[in-house]
Scaffold this motif. Sequence first.
Motif, PDB file in Angstrom:
ATOM      1  N   SER A 225       0.855  -1.177   0.000  1.00 24.95           N
ATOM      2  CA  SER A 225       0.000   0.000   0.000  1.00 24.95           C
ATOM      3  C   SER A 225       0.894   1.230   0.000  1.00 24.95           C
ATOM      4  O   SER A 225       1.758   1.390   0.854  1.00 24.95           O
ATOM      5  N   LEU A 226       0.705   2.102  -0.995  1.00 22.56           N
ATOM      6  CA  LEU A 226       1.545   3.289  -1.146  1.00 22.56           C
ATOM      7  C   LEU A 226       0.900   4.537  -0.575  1.00 22.56           C
ATOM      8  O   LEU A 226       1.530   5.582  -0.511  1.00 22.56           O
ATOM      9  N   GLY A 227      -0.370   4.439  -0.201  1.00 23.28           N
ATOM     10  CA  GLY A 227      -1.034   5.599   0.360  1.00 23.28           C
ATOM     11  C   GLY A 227      -2.524   5.369   0.481  1.00 23.28           C
ATOM     12  O   GLY A 227      -3.073   4.444  -0.108  1.00 23.28           O
TER      13      GLY A 227
ATOM     14  N   LEU B 147       8.899   4.366  -5.654  1.00 22.98           N
ATOM     15  CA  LEU B 147       8.992   5.306  -6.770  1.00 22.98           C
ATOM     16  C   LEU B 147      10.441   5.643  -7.069  1.00 22.98           C
ATOM     17  O   LEU B 147      10.834   5.740  -8.235  1.00 22.98           O
ATOM     18  N   SER B 148      11.276   5.793  -6.051  1.00 23.20           N
ATOM     19  CA  SER B 148      12.678   6.130  -6.282  1.00 23.20           C
ATOM     20  C   SER B 148      13.435   4.967  -6.920  1.00 23.20           C
ATOM     21  O   SER B 148      14.371   5.169  -7.686  1.00 23.20           O
TER      22      SER B 148
ATOM     23  N   LEU C  46       6.314   4.398 -12.082  1.00 26.31           N
ATOM     24  CA  LEU C  46       5.834   3.274 -11.284  1.00 26.31           C
ATOM     25  C   LEU C  46       4.373   3.020 -11.603  1.00 26.31           C
ATOM     26  O   LEU C  46       3.544   3.916 -11.483  1.00 26.31           O
ATOM     27  N   LYS C  47       4.051   1.797 -12.037  1.00 26.48           N
ATOM     28  CA  LYS C  47       2.657   1.441 -12.304  1.00 26.48           C
ATOM     29  C   LYS C  47       1.990   1.099 -10.984  1.00 26.48           C
ATOM     30  O   LYS C  47       2.513   0.316 -10.196  1.00 26.48           O
TER      31      LYS C  47
ATOM     32  N   ARG D 241      -8.438   1.484 -11.246  1.00 29.38           N
ATOM     33  CA  ARG D 241      -7.782   1.971 -12.449  1.00 29.38           C
ATOM     34  C   ARG D 241      -6.271   1.838 -12.271  1.00 29.38           C
ATOM     35  O   ARG D 241      -5.746   2.095 -11.196  1.00 29.38           O
ATOM     36  N   THR D 242      -5.580   1.459 -13.348  1.00 24.84           N
ATOM     37  CA  THR D 242      -4.131   1.377 -13.313  1.00 24.84           C
ATOM     38  C   THR D 242      -3.545   2.671 -13.848  1.00 24.84           C
ATOM     39  O   THR D 242      -3.939   3.138 -14.910  1.00 24.84           O
ATOM     40  N   LEU D 243      -2.629   3.267 -13.075  1.00 23.71           N
ATOM     41  CA  LEU D 243      -2.000   4.533 -13.437  1.00 23.71           C
ATOM     42  C   LEU D 243      -0.502   4.392 -13.383  1.00 23.71           C
ATOM     43  O   LEU D 243       0.038   3.487 -12.753  1.00 23.71           O
ATOM     44  N   THR D 244       0.212   5.316 -14.012  1.00 21.22           N
ATOM     45  CA  THR D 244       1.661   5.373 -13.920  1.00 21.22           C
ATOM     46  C   THR D 244       2.054   6.647 -13.187  1.00 21.22           C
ATOM     47  O   THR D 244       1.723   7.744 -13.623  1.00 21.22           O
ATOM     48  N   LEU D 245       2.744   6.493 -12.058  1.00 19.13           N
ATOM     49  CA  LEU D 245       3.248   7.636 -11.314  1.00 19.13           C
ATOM     50  C   LEU D 245       4.612   8.001 -11.864  1.00 19.13           C
ATOM     51  O   LEU D 245       5.435   7.132 -12.144  1.00 19.13           O
ATOM     52  N   LYS D 246       4.865   9.276 -12.023  1.00 21.26           N
ATOM     53  CA  LYS D 246       6.155   9.751 -12.504  1.00 21.26           C
ATOM     54  C   LYS D 246       6.738  10.647 -11.434  1.00 21.26           C
ATOM     55  O   LYS D 246       6.086  11.519 -10.910  1.00 21.26           O
ATOM     56  N   GLY D 247       8.006  10.413 -11.112  1.00 24.85           N
ATOM     57  CA  GLY D 247       8.595  11.221 -10.059  1.00 24.85           C
ATOM     58  C   GLY D 247      10.023  11.562 -10.289  1.00 24.85           C
ATOM     59  O   GLY D 247      10.691  11.219 -11.158  1.00 24.85           O
TER      60      GLY D 247
END
Length: 70
Positions: A12-14, A40-41, A48-49, A64-70
Motif C-alpha cells: 500500500s503506497l497511500g 517510486l525512487s 511506477l505502475k 484503475r491502473t495509473l503510472t506515477l512519474k517522479g
Amino acid sequence: TVTSGKGKKAVSLGHVSYTIPANHKKTVTLTLTKAGRKALSKAHGHKLKVKLTAKPTQGTAATRTLTLKG
C-alpha cells in the motif's frame, strides 16, 4: 487506496479519504507513504505502475491502473 506489486508483494503506497458530491469532479491529493516513496525512487526511469481503487459509500468500487512519474 494506491497499491503497487502483485500477490503477496503488493504494498500500500497511500490512502486518503475524500468527499465528492454526485456529478462533480475534484482533484484528490495523495501523500505517498515511506514505502511508496521508496518504490517510486527505485522504479526504472522513475515511473511506477500502480493500481488506484476508489470505494464509494454507495455503489461499486472503481479500480484503475495509473503510472506515477517522479
